[in-house]
Design a protein around this motif. Sequence first.
Motif, PDB file in Angstrom:
ATOM      1  N   VAL A 149       0.789  -1.238   0.000  1.00 50.58           N
ATOM      2  CA  VAL A 149       0.000   0.000   0.000  1.00 50.58           C
ATOM      3  C   VAL A 149       0.819   1.285   0.000  1.00 50.58           C
ATOM      4  O   VAL A 149       0.322   2.333  -0.392  1.00 50.58           O
ATOM      5  CB  VAL A 149      -0.980   0.040   1.198  1.00 50.58           C
ATOM      6  N   GLY A 150       2.078   1.240   0.495  1.00 50.91           N
ATOM      7  CA  GLY A 150       2.873   2.486   0.557  1.00 50.91           C
ATOM      8  C   GLY A 150       3.577   2.602   1.895  1.00 50.91           C
ATOM      9  O   GLY A 150       3.676   1.625   2.649  1.00 50.91           O
ATOM     10  N   PRO A 151       4.086   3.793   2.238  1.00 47.62           N
ATOM     11  CA  PRO A 151       4.842   3.966   3.488  1.00 47.62           C
ATOM     12  C   PRO A 151       4.021   3.631   4.735  1.00 47.62           C
ATOM     13  O   PRO A 151       2.864   4.035   4.851  1.00 47.62           O
ATOM     14  CB  PRO A 151       5.204   5.456   3.467  1.00 47.62           C
ATOM     15  N   ILE A 152       4.669   2.906   5.656  1.00 53.39           N
ATOM     16  CA  ILE A 152       3.992   2.474   6.887  1.00 53.39           C
ATOM     17  C   ILE A 152       4.632   3.183   8.082  1.00 53.39           C
ATOM     18  O   ILE A 152       5.862   3.182   8.233  1.00 53.39           O
ATOM     19  CB  ILE A 152       4.146   0.940   7.102  1.00 53.39           C
ATOM     20  N   GLY A 168      11.073  -5.565  14.641  1.00 50.02           N
ATOM     21  CA  GLY A 168       9.885  -6.379  14.906  1.00 50.02           C
ATOM     22  C   GLY A 168       9.148  -6.799  13.648  1.00 50.02           C
ATOM     23  O   GLY A 168       9.498  -6.427  12.525  1.00 50.02           O
ATOM     24  N   ALA A 169       8.092  -7.583  13.864  1.00 45.92           N
ATOM     25  CA  ALA A 169       7.330  -8.139  12.732  1.00 45.92           C
ATOM     26  C   ALA A 169       6.671  -7.043  11.893  1.00 45.92           C
ATOM     27  O   ALA A 169       6.442  -7.234  10.694  1.00 45.92           O
ATOM     28  CB  ALA A 169       6.272  -9.109  13.255  1.00 45.92           C
ATOM     29  N   ASP A 170       6.365  -5.890  12.502  1.00 46.20           N
ATOM     30  CA  ASP A 170       5.753  -4.812  11.713  1.00 46.20           C
ATOM     31  C   ASP A 170       6.722  -4.351  10.630  1.00 46.20           C
ATOM     32  O   ASP A 170       6.377  -4.270   9.446  1.00 46.20           O
ATOM     33  CB  ASP A 170       5.389  -3.624  12.618  1.00 46.20           C
ATOM     34  N   THR A 171       7.957  -4.031  11.028  1.00 41.68           N
ATOM     35  CA  THR A 171       8.960  -3.572  10.059  1.00 41.68           C
ATOM     36  C   THR A 171       9.239  -4.677   9.035  1.00 41.68           C
ATOM     37  O   THR A 171       9.259  -4.419   7.819  1.00 41.68           O
ATOM     38  CB  THR A 171      10.291  -3.251  10.797  1.00 41.68           C
ATOM     39  N   ILE A 172       9.452  -5.885   9.533  1.00 45.13           N
ATOM     40  CA  ILE A 172       9.876  -6.968   8.635  1.00 45.13           C
ATOM     41  C   ILE A 172       8.768  -7.328   7.644  1.00 45.13           C
ATOM     42  O   ILE A 172       9.028  -7.554   6.456  1.00 45.13           O
ATOM     43  CB  ILE A 172      10.308  -8.200   9.479  1.00 45.13           C
ATOM     44  N   GLY A 178       7.131  -4.991   0.313  1.00 44.41           N
ATOM     45  CA  GLY A 178       7.569  -3.877  -0.529  1.00 44.41           C
ATOM     46  C   GLY A 178       7.125  -2.508  -0.043  1.00 44.41           C
ATOM     47  O   GLY A 178       7.037  -1.572  -0.843  1.00 44.41           O
ATOM     48  N   CYS A 179       6.830  -2.381   1.259  1.00 48.86           N
ATOM     49  CA  CYS A 179       6.442  -1.069   1.808  1.00 48.86           C
ATOM     50  C   CYS A 179       7.616  -0.434   2.546  1.00 48.86           C
ATOM     51  O   CYS A 179       8.209  -1.067   3.426  1.00 48.86           O
ATOM     52  CB  CYS A 179       5.302  -1.218   2.817  1.00 48.86           C
ATOM     53  N   PRO A 180       7.930   0.848   2.276  1.00 49.81           N
ATOM     54  CA  PRO A 180       8.916   1.565   3.085  1.00 49.81           C
ATOM     55  C   PRO A 180       8.366   1.796   4.497  1.00 49.81           C
ATOM     56  O   PRO A 180       7.150   1.775   4.707  1.00 49.81           O
ATOM     57  CB  PRO A 180       9.079   2.907   2.359  1.00 49.81           C
ATOM     58  N   VAL A 181       9.268   2.037   5.451  1.00 54.80           N
ATOM     59  CA  VAL A 181       8.895   2.164   6.864  1.00 54.80           C
ATOM     60  C   VAL A 181       9.453   3.456   7.464  1.00 54.80           C
ATOM     61  O   VAL A 181      10.617   3.796   7.220  1.00 54.80           O
ATOM     62  CB  VAL A 181       9.482   0.953   7.641  1.00 54.80           C
ATOM     63  N   VAL A 182       8.613   4.147   8.218  1.00 54.70           N
ATOM     64  CA  VAL A 182       9.116   5.202   9.108  1.00 54.70           C
ATOM     65  C   VAL A 182       8.690   4.794  10.514  1.00 54.70           C
ATOM     66  O   VAL A 182       7.490   4.689  10.804  1.00 54.70           O
ATOM     67  CB  VAL A 182       8.555   6.595   8.757  1.00 54.70           C
ATOM     68  N   GLY A 212      16.066   5.202   1.210  1.00 51.24           N
ATOM     69  CA  GLY A 212      14.863   5.887   1.714  1.00 51.24           C
ATOM     70  C   GLY A 212      13.782   4.945   2.205  1.00 51.24           C
ATOM     71  O   GLY A 212      12.763   5.393   2.732  1.00 51.24           O
ATOM     72  N   LEU A 213      13.987   3.626   2.069  1.00 49.29           N
ATOM     73  CA  LEU A 213      12.922   2.709   2.528  1.00 49.29           C
ATOM     74  C   LEU A 213      12.863   2.613   4.040  1.00 49.29           C
ATOM     75  O   LEU A 213      11.945   2.015   4.590  1.00 49.29           O
ATOM     76  CB  LEU A 213      13.073   1.316   1.905  1.00 49.29           C
ATOM     77  N   PHE A 214      13.839   3.221   4.741  1.00 48.47           N
ATOM     78  CA  PHE A 214      13.806   3.144   6.205  1.00 48.47           C
ATOM     79  C   PHE A 214      14.212   4.467   6.836  1.00 48.47           C
ATOM     80  O   PHE A 214      15.280   5.005   6.516  1.00 48.47           O
ATOM     81  CB  PHE A 214      14.754   2.042   6.702  1.00 48.47           C
ATOM     82  N   SER A 215      13.358   4.976   7.708  1.00 47.23           N
ATOM     83  CA  SER A 215      13.722   6.135   8.527  1.00 47.23           C
ATOM     84  C   SER A 215      13.247   5.885   9.949  1.00 47.23           C
ATOM     85  O   SER A 215      12.313   5.105  10.181  1.00 47.23           O
ATOM     86  CB  SER A 215      13.063   7.416   8.002  1.00 47.23           C
TER      87      SER A 215
END
Length: 530
Positions: A149-152, A168-172, A178-182, A212-215
Amino acid sequence: MELHGGQIIGGERSALSGEVFHGVDPSSGEQLNPAYFEATADEIDQALRLAESVFDEFRKTTPGQRGAFLDAIADETEALGDELLKRASAETGHPLPRCAMERDRAVNQARLFAGFVREGSWVDARIDLGDSGRIPMPKPDVRSLMQPVGPIAIFGASNFPIAISVLGADTISAFACGCPVVIKAHPAHPGTCEIAAQAVIAAALKTGMPAGLFSMVHGKGNAVGEELVRHPATAAAAFTGSLGGGRSLFETASNRPIPIPFYAEMGSVNPIFVLPGALAERGEEIAGEFVGSLTMGVGQFCTNPGLVLGLKSEQWDNFSKSAAEKVGEFVPQTMLHAGIHHAFTSGVEERKKSSDLHLVGESSRAASVEKSEAACYLFETNAEGLAANPELAEELFGPVSTLVKCSEPSDMEAFAKTLSGSLTASVHGTEKDLEEYAGLISVLEKKAGRLIFNGYPVGLEVCHSIHHGGPYPATCHSYFTSIGTRCIQRFVRPVCFQDWPQSALPPELKDENPLEVLRILDGEYTRDAV
Ligand code: NAP
């Protein structure tokens, strides 16, 4: 590793400015260095805009590339060594072996997801072939699959500084699809978060993923979290924490001009029902094991058993006596932070004031307030006392539980009917008990996410079949889990392609099935090509 204290935006460290806070060693109250800087609205915006800008590149990576990325996160997490464990222990009071157990869980989880994403069938590909000659109307060629869906935006909980935090499982699971994470680093373990973030950054670099997939942003108080959820680039949010925090952010997510899904995993009361056959056969054994489950991790688990119900009898009285003795042996231990310690001790004091509740067990050693230590407490009441004190059916985070001596078998089913949604419900019984209490079991199926037989709620198997969720207030969406591979479903949505040419379809929907995923082809599960 020298800790920095600023935000990490796409692998880059931001300038150090603004309000600061520190991690704190709860066993001494000592402030730990460095100071952590609260993210500004500008920094949150940068992180989410960057995540949005790399979303297309990241979502188009192959399952093999994302599997390699997740395996690299596991390897890099192991390579962090003792530094991660020591900082987690200093910030939370968890003993080092517990931190090592969490690290191993995070590593195994990343590898589990790597295999899951490589196998590929999770996309739930479905194909209904077209038929241009169908009478009276031609049938279109309809194909669908799940897409990210997009950035989480992610919020971890204080009690799992490694396994339900940055790694954690949310990030992984977000990365797996294929969703980037902040992520908002938890303010009670900011240093642990900063160290763990290095594993993600190194893995992205090693496997050629867009930085940019992780901040990761810092904040103490509500402003940073609210901004993350409100930001227009955030496509969904996942939260693990308290009912108050989860509910408040759920409302923020729902009140946006464009609402987004907000997946909150919160606490629950996790009742245990000890049925008469089990009580007669193994009452004493169950009492010891129950207290072990109640006191593990100083009772700081969302699955902690807050209520134990059984039928009035001599065996029940022996069970109660035995459990109370075990509670007396519990040596007070440091809780996660002074705030949680205060909430626990004041909650226990309130319970002590109730005339319906009898304190039957208490740690014989006194707890030190300076060290934020919790003693263990066991109360007892009856069905009427339970009904008169509805707060007993709510989580009080820490090592406290209440035994409920029921006069009639029907009292247990009657209570179960009033129970709010729970992450778990446990039943101790024999086959005969299960037949006699079929009505109770049927009610529990509607109330809990995980039903445990002759076992205890604390300790989750991270696997494909686990469901860690439950009806509200255990979560905001009872269909979803926050642990196990099924949690990937929170960050995807079905996209349907009608009458598209083969060349433009995603690989999982192409006739030849190049990734050999399991698909539903005209109603039948198969890995065959069309
Ligand atoms: P928490 O106080 O709710 O905090 C969780 C995170 O959310 C923190 O980053 C916190 O930041 C933020 N937050 C909380 N309220 C907020 C609000 N109104 N607005 C914006 N941000 C907010 O929970 P915790 O003390 O860390 O964790 C303990 C709780 O987690 C227990 O209730 C436990 O049962 C639950 N838990 C549930 C699970 C599960 O899987 N269901 C697993 C582990 C723990 P600030 O502190 O800066 O506000």
